[in-house]
Design an enzyme around this catalytic site. Structure first.
Site, PDB file in Angstrom:
ATOM      1  N   HIS A   1       0.821  -1.207   0.000  1.00  0.00           N
ATOM      2  CA  HIS A   1       0.000   0.000   0.000  1.00  0.00           C
ATOM      3  C   HIS A   1       0.860   1.264   0.000  1.00  0.00           C
ATOM      4  CE1 HIS A   1      -3.623   2.222   0.206  1.00  0.00           C
ATOM      5  NE2 HIS A   1      -4.329   1.350   0.894  1.00  0.00           N
TER       6      HIS A   1
ATOM      7  N   ASP B   1      -9.567  -8.822 -17.480  1.00  0.00           N
ATOM      8  CA  ASP B   1      -9.641 -10.023 -18.325  1.00  0.00           C
ATOM      9  C   ASP B   1      -8.242 -10.368 -18.826  1.00  0.00           C
ATOM     10  OD1 ASP B   1     -10.074 -12.000 -20.179  1.00  0.00           O
ATOM     11  OD2 ASP B   1     -11.328 -10.772 -21.513  1.00  0.00           O
TER      12      ASP B   1
END
Length: 436
Positions: free
Chosen positions: A168, A386
């Site tokens: 992060h 995808d």
């Protein structure tokens, strides 16, 4: 892959056991030369130096899935090269990335069950996280944690999961999603549609720094309700709560019933209710100070000094509401919604620069006592990831910090709320939220 010796792990789910065989990690580096040296991290990057964990589930795969993902990872890392480095400290004791091509651990795994056996991945489950996301058990110091790791787990039904742990301090939600989607584009043979902008020195502290005021985020709260003993005595459990569109409409109607508010967002109303109910569930005493910190995306806030559209790094901070548990319980929901809205309205470009200066000057610690942190993932574009086998059918977060609450989309207009609490507090939260 079956012929190579690997680590066998059992995953208990829905009363059954699935065995997952993990192969040893392979280090993946950029396929071509990338910059070395040290990579500056801004004050906004310093706040949460721990990994974000996510799991993507896909219904179909092929024999070459792992190889395609590994090869395309080497390509995308040319653009996202800081993720192959190591976290270290600069002479002033601030986090900085050493671009030393340490590499990204990439793990292949095989499960002897079906992907449907995993159930709802949005609901955090520590055991599932540990089995589907690679975590090096030998690491004892968080400074040694890889900035990125990836695990591909194939299931006997033909589906697969991609488990990601990413620092992060290097990415926020948007930057992390841009990385994942660029990786997916390359896996499909495309050129990345987003090329990251890496110069984070644009967010260096002003000279001279001009912090305007202290921030309630950094108020240190005394545990007058002895909540810590509850966390120590009981196991922390994670749960998901579904708020369908009609339930959200009811909550908004409650917030506006007394006429205090002319308008009310779904987010503010739900955040107010979750904060109030959680404080009751933890049995906070009336005098107990409590904070609500809301993660705010700053990309639209920079007007006078706009940042490049594809800035790579943390462009989030928190605003904060601070009150007592007694006031939170006694005041109507409309009052809490109003405080949330006022806190959100404070976050403009001047607020951001002032906060950057304040954090750099004073390095104030953040603490979890009496604190709820809400992160909304309702606009995250995870459905575009995808890799060549269709969009993910599920997207889940990994382990939750005890103060963290995550909002995710549920259907077209609903919200799923993920959070963690000690077991007795979670039972109370369930009862109270059912009454709303």
């Amino acid at each position: 892959m079956d012929s190579i010796e690997g680590l066998m792990e059992g995953l208990t789910i829905n009363g059954g056991v699935m065995t997952i065989k993990k192969l040893p990690p392979v280090l993946v580096n950029p396929e071509s030369e990338t910059p070395g040296g040290f990579y500056f991290l801004s004050s906004l990057d310093q706040a949460i130096p721990f990994p974000m964990q996510t799991i993507y589930a896909f219904r179909t795969s092929s024999e070459t899935t792992a190889d395609v993902l590994k090869q395309s990872l080497a390509k995308v890392l040319v653009h996202y090269y800081p993720l192959t480095g190591s976290m270290t400290l600069d002479p002033a004791g601030r986090f900085i990335v050493e671009c030393n091509k340490r590499g990204v651990p990439f793990v292949e795994a095989i499960a002897d069950g079906t992907i449907d056996m995993l159930g709802e991945l949005r609901k955090p489950n520590d055991d599932t996280t540990r089995k589907l996301i690679y975590i090096d058990p030998s690491i004892k110091n968080f400074m040694e944690i890889p900035l990125l790791s990836a695990q591909v787990t194939k299931f006997k039904c033909g589906g697969f999961t991609l488990g990601i742990a990413i620092s992060h301090s290097v990415v926020d939600g948007v930057s992390g999603m841009n990385f994942i989607n660029s990786w997916a584009e390359i896996a499909r043979g495309l050129t990345p549609s987003v090329i990251p902008f890496h110069d984070r020195t644009l967010l260096k502290t002003r000279v001279p720094p001009v912090p305007k005021a202290p921030y309630d985020d950094f108020v240190q709260i005394a545990d007058v309700s002895d909540m810590e003993s509850l966390y120590q005595k009981e196991r922390n459990i994670s749960k998901m709560f579904i708020f369908e569109a009609n339930k959200l409409a009811t909550i908004k109607k409650m917030a506006m019933a007394d006429g205090r508010l002319q308008a009310c967002s779904t987010f503010s109303a739900l955040a107010a209710v979750v904060w109030q109910v959680r404080s009751k569930a933890l049995n906070m005493k009336p005098a107990q100070l409590t904070k609500l910190r809301i993660l705010v995306d700053l990309r639209s806030k920079f007007k006078e000094r706009p940042l490049p559209k594809n800035y790579f790094g943390n462009l989030v901070t928190t605003n904060c509401c601070l009150t007592t548990a007694g006031e939170l319980a006694e005041q109507p929901i409309s009052y809490t919604v109003e405080q949330i809205r006022k806190a959100c309205d404070l976050v403009d470009e001047d607020y951001v620069w002032s906060r950057i200066d304040y954090v750099d000057l004073y390095r104030p610690p953040l603490a979890s006592t009496g604190t709820l942190v809400i992160s909304s993932w309702t606009r995250m574009a995870y459905g575009c990831s995808d890799f060549g086998w269709g969009d993910p059918t599920q997207f889940g977060c990994g382990d939750l910090a005890r103060e963290l609450c995550v909002f995710q989309p549920e259907g077209e207009k609903g919200v799923a709320v993920m959070m963690a609490l000690p077991e007795s507090a979670m039972n109370t939260f369930q009862k109270l939220i059912d009454q709303v």
